[in-house]
Motif scaffolding. Structure first.
Motif, short mmCIF file in Angstrom:
data_model
loop_
_atom_site.label_atom_id
_atom_site.label_comp_id
_atom_site.label_asym_id
_atom_site.label_seq_id
_atom_site.Cartn_x
_atom_site.Cartn_y
_atom_site.Cartn_z
N GLY A 32 0.81 -1.21 0.00
CA GLY A 32 0.00 0.00 0.00
C GLY A 32 0.84 1.26 0.00
N ALA A 33 1.87 1.30 0.84
CA ALA A 33 2.74 2.48 0.92
C ALA A 33 3.56 2.64 -0.35
N ASN A 34 4.09 1.55 -0.89
CA ASN A 34 4.87 1.63 -2.12
C ASN A 34 4.01 2.07 -3.29
N LEU A 35 2.79 1.59 -3.33
CA LEU A 35 1.85 1.98 -4.38
C LEU A 35 1.49 3.45 -4.25
N GLU A 36 1.26 3.90 -3.04
CA GLU A 36 0.89 5.30 -2.80
C GLU A 36 2.01 6.25 -3.18
N PHE A 37 3.26 5.80 -3.11
CA PHE A 37 4.39 6.65 -3.47
C PHE A 37 4.38 7.01 -4.95
N ILE A 38 3.95 6.10 -5.82
CA ILE A 38 4.02 6.37 -7.26
C ILE A 38 2.66 6.57 -7.92
N ALA A 39 1.56 6.32 -7.19
CA ALA A 39 0.23 6.43 -7.79
C ALA A 39 -0.80 6.80 -6.74
#
Length: 181
Positions: free
Chosen positions: A100-107
């Protein structure tokens, strides 16, 4: 033990404690963890970006950069239109704790925090348009998807890009063309 030895021990302990506390309050904050403070965010490059090289030279540089980053070209999709290169999807994050955090960083994640994201993937599409014999305009698109689990299995959902992956690849291509890679 005598009373004076006991008293001296307590005074030593109190003095040490006060020294540690005062040292923490008045010492310069040089060795502290900053959690991102002080880092300058580099401005995003314009997308589309104009290169002062012919299209064939730019396409060769793009292929080299994609190869260096272990991004595989989708030959079928890339062959459909001259000057367009499309990569196969790459899974960049796995696991319910970090996805979730990694996804939120780029999208931007749709649905807010209602989903437990378990994976994230992206594919790039790069389109090189010749402006004249010596200049080429490159546009980079990233298709980013996140997967969450339901009772029946995983569901991939498209997430609007924040431009991070596009900017990374543009910076890498510029470095490659400048001989910095």
């Amino acid at each position: 033990m005598t009373k004076t030895t006991n008293f001296q021990g307590w005074m030593l302990l109190v003095g040490l404690l006060l020294g540690v506390l005062a040292g923490g309050w008045f010492a310069p904050a040089t060795g502290q963890i900053s959690w991102g403070r002080g880092k300058e965010r580099k401005p995003m490059l314009p997308n589309p970006y104009t290169f002062n090289v012919p299209r064939d030279t730019l396409l060769d540089a793009i292929k080299q950069v994609l190869s260096d980053r272990e991004l595989v070209l989708d030959e079928k999709l890339s062959a459909e239109k001259p000057g367009r290169l499309v990569t196969k999807p790459v899974i960049f994050t796995r696991g319910a704790l970090t996805s979730g955090a990694n996804l939120e960083f780029i999208a931007r994640r749709p649905g807010g925090g209602n989903f437990t994201w378990v994976r994230g993937r992206y594919a790039l599409q790069l389109e090189a348009l010749p402006l004249d014999p010596q200049r080429t305009q490159l546009t980079v698109y990233a298709r980013i998807e996140g997967e969450y689990q339901t009772e029946t299995g995983g569901v991939w959902v498209e997430c609007p890009s924040k431009g991070v992956k596009e900017n990374e690849i543009l910076e890498a291509i510029i470095k490659h063309l400048n001989g910095e890679s």
